[in-house]
Design an enzyme around this catalytic site. Sequence first.
Site, mmCIF file in Angstrom:
data_model
loop_
_atom_site.group_PDB
_atom_site.id
_atom_site.type_symbol
_atom_site.label_atom_id
_atom_site.label_comp_id
_atom_site.label_asym_id
_atom_site.label_seq_id
_atom_site.Cartn_x
_atom_site.Cartn_y
_atom_site.Cartn_z
ATOM 1 N N GLU A 152 5.422 -3.788 9.206
ATOM 2 C CA GLU A 152 4.565 -4.962 9.456
ATOM 3 C C GLU A 152 5.015 -5.690 10.706
ATOM 4 O OE1 GLU A 152 3.419 -7.304 6.056
ATOM 5 O OE2 GLU A 152 3.272 -9.151 7.234
ATOM 6 N N ASP A 158 -4.395 -7.180 -4.662
ATOM 7 C CA ASP A 158 -3.667 -7.458 -5.894
ATOM 8 C C ASP A 158 -4.319 -8.632 -6.615
ATOM 9 O OD1 ASP A 158 -1.842 -7.675 -7.899
ATOM 10 O OD2 ASP A 158 -0.240 -8.530 -6.699
ATOM 11 N N HIS A 202 -1.931 -13.621 1.628
ATOM 12 C CA HIS A 202 -1.778 -13.258 0.224
ATOM 13 C C HIS A 202 -2.269 -14.364 -0.711
ATOM 14 C CE1 HIS A 202 1.184 -10.476 2.102
ATOM 15 N NE2 HIS A 202 0.641 -9.647 1.233
ATOM 16 N N ASN A 228 -5.158 -3.704 1.081
ATOM 17 C CA ASN A 228 -4.339 -4.102 -0.070
ATOM 18 C C ASN A 228 -5.020 -5.166 -0.912
ATOM 19 O OD1 ASN A 228 -2.372 -2.539 1.142
ATOM 20 N ND2 ASN A 228 -0.772 -4.094 0.993
ATOM 21 N N ALA A 251 -6.032 -8.885 1.299
ATOM 22 C CA ALA A 251 -7.445 -8.589 1.543
ATOM 23 C C ALA A 251 -8.317 -8.710 0.297
ATOM 24 C CB ALA A 251 -7.562 -7.201 2.157
ATOM 25 N N SER A 252 -7.861 -9.462 -0.688
ATOM 26 C CA SER A 252 -8.723 -9.678 -1.859
ATOM 27 C C SER A 252 -9.927 -10.542 -1.480
ATOM 28 C CB SER A 252 -7.934 -10.350 -2.994
ATOM 29 O OG SER A 252 -7.200 -9.381 -3.711
ATOM 30 N N ASP A 312 9.046 -4.179 5.092
ATOM 31 C CA ASP A 312 8.486 -5.408 5.658
ATOM 32 C C ASP A 312 9.580 -6.185 6.383
ATOM 33 O OD1 ASP A 312 7.318 -7.744 6.341
ATOM 34 O OD2 ASP A 312 6.602 -8.265 4.337
ATOM 35 N N ASP A 343 5.470 -1.582 -2.105
ATOM 36 C CA ASP A 343 4.830 -2.677 -1.362
ATOM 37 C C ASP A 343 5.898 -3.699 -0.951
ATOM 38 O OD1 ASP A 343 2.656 -4.144 -0.373
ATOM 39 O OD2 ASP A 343 2.298 -5.173 -2.286
ATOM 40 N N HIS A 344 5.920 -4.087 0.313
ATOM 41 C CA HIS A 344 6.852 -5.111 0.814
ATOM 42 C C HIS A 344 8.318 -4.832 0.486
ATOM 43 C CE1 HIS A 344 3.720 -7.779 2.283
ATOM 44 N NE2 HIS A 344 3.055 -7.537 1.177
HETATM 45 P P1 13P Z 1 -4.073 -10.182 -2.089
HETATM 46 O O1 13P Z 1 -3.223 -11.316 -2.565
HETATM 47 O O2 13P Z 1 -5.127 -10.643 -1.148
HETATM 48 O O3 13P Z 1 -4.640 -9.369 -3.192
HETATM 49 O O4 13P Z 1 -3.118 -9.194 -1.220
HETATM 50 C C1 13P Z 1 -2.284 -8.272 -1.855
HETATM 51 C C2 13P Z 1 -1.340 -7.610 -0.920
HETATM 52 O O5 13P Z 1 -1.441 -7.677 0.291
HETATM 53 C C3 13P Z 1 -0.248 -6.839 -1.524
HETATM 54 O O6 13P Z 1 0.649 -6.364 -0.577
HETATM 55 O O1 G3H Z 2 2.108 -8.974 -1.658
HETATM 56 C C1 G3H Z 2 2.263 -9.438 -2.781
HETATM 57 C C2 G3H Z 2 1.636 -8.794 -3.970
HETATM 58 O O2 G3H Z 2 0.537 -9.535 -4.407
HETATM 59 C C3 G3H Z 2 2.656 -8.572 -5.050
HETATM 60 O O3 G3H Z 2 2.937 -9.734 -5.753
HETATM 61 O O4 G3H Z 2 5.445 -9.741 -5.831
HETATM 62 O O5 G3H Z 2 4.100 -11.070 -7.483
HETATM 63 O O6 G3H Z 2 4.161 -8.577 -7.621
HETATM 64 P P1 G3H Z 2 4.246 -9.799 -6.735
HETATM 65 ZN ZN ZN Z 3 1.005 -7.629 1.071
#
Ligand code: 13P
Ligand code: G3H
Ligand code: ZN
Length: 309
Positions: free
Chosen positions: A134, A254, A178, A252, A211-212, A104, A82-83
């Site tokens: 992205e 988290d 996010h 996504n 997208a939470s 990203d 991720d990213h």
């Molecule tokens: P949330 O913070 O909305 O859960 O998004 C997580 C995310 O996009 C991780 O890449």
């Molecule tokens: O996009 C971000 C995710 O929520 C990951 O967060 O870098 O703190 O693990 P983190």
């Molecule tokens: Zn993200």
Amino acid sequence: MALVNTKEMFKKAYEGGYSIGAFNINNMEIIQGIVNGAKKKNSAVILQCSQGALKYAGPKYLKAMVDAAVEETGLDIALHLDHGSDMEYIKLAVESGFTSVMFDGSHFDYEENVKKTKEVVDYAHAHGVTVEAELGVLAGVEDEVSSDHHVYTDPDQAVDFVNRTGVDSLAIAIGTSHGAFKFTGDAQLRFDILEAIQTKLPGFPIVLHGASAVDQETIAVCNKYGGNIAGAKGIPVDMLRKASSMAVCKINMDTDIRLAMTAAIRKVFGENPKEFDPRKYCGAGRDQIEKLVIEKIEGPLGSADSMSK
Ligand code: 13P
Ligand code: G3H
Ligand code: ZN
């Protein structure tokens, strides 16, 4: 059984009008909670690691636990970076056995983003690994990079970007962000942009970050048992379901995982101040994540039984 990349998953999701959930993983209980929920709903799933997760748990531990999850569940599971911020992390993920990576480059200027993404695509495809990129900037914090305003994705630029880079999926900015504080007023997503991109790039998988849904009952449990989370607000579930019925094939989440785990652990400690067995509180967190993932699959994702389709 082995990990899969996202190619077939996204093709089926696009055609079936649903999304695959991409949940961030940081430890064993999170992985088990997610895949146990996915197993109960017979759904494919993406387990994704941020660079922070790689630093926290280490790629070897994460990969070994995800391999175990594939063996235990028999589900189609992709392990995704991720990213990813640069080639060093992309290579670390690919060499560690990840089947999908995100580069990203959204914070670079456009031409730089195209150039760097194309390099990642050439490298990853040579290893059978799919690539997400992205375009556009989400407000909020992404790993260590933050922005205080959205730069919505330009649909014509998205077409040019996809054609020039050969990327497999594209994360777009339509108003999600996010973290737990996405809107101060009413939630608004630019479905007109998503629609335009879908029309210009038919069949191409789109990704929604940030997208939470930020469930208010979960926040209330956190706060009841000693938390102090005020003003948190996420993406309404009906908006997410609308997106997943369109070109969005990966959603996504988290923050929702973090909140579920935190609420469950706080509740255990609040109700049993004498408790000090980690299996009791980490186990409660795992169960709550399983419940959350089942709700996500039945609700915004719509991916139940995707393993049989
Ligand atoms: P949330 O913070 O909305 O859960 O998004 C997580 C995310 O996009 C991780 O890449
Ligand atoms: O996009 C971000 C995710 O929520 C990951 O967060 O870098 O703190 O693990 P983190
Ligand atoms: Zn993200």
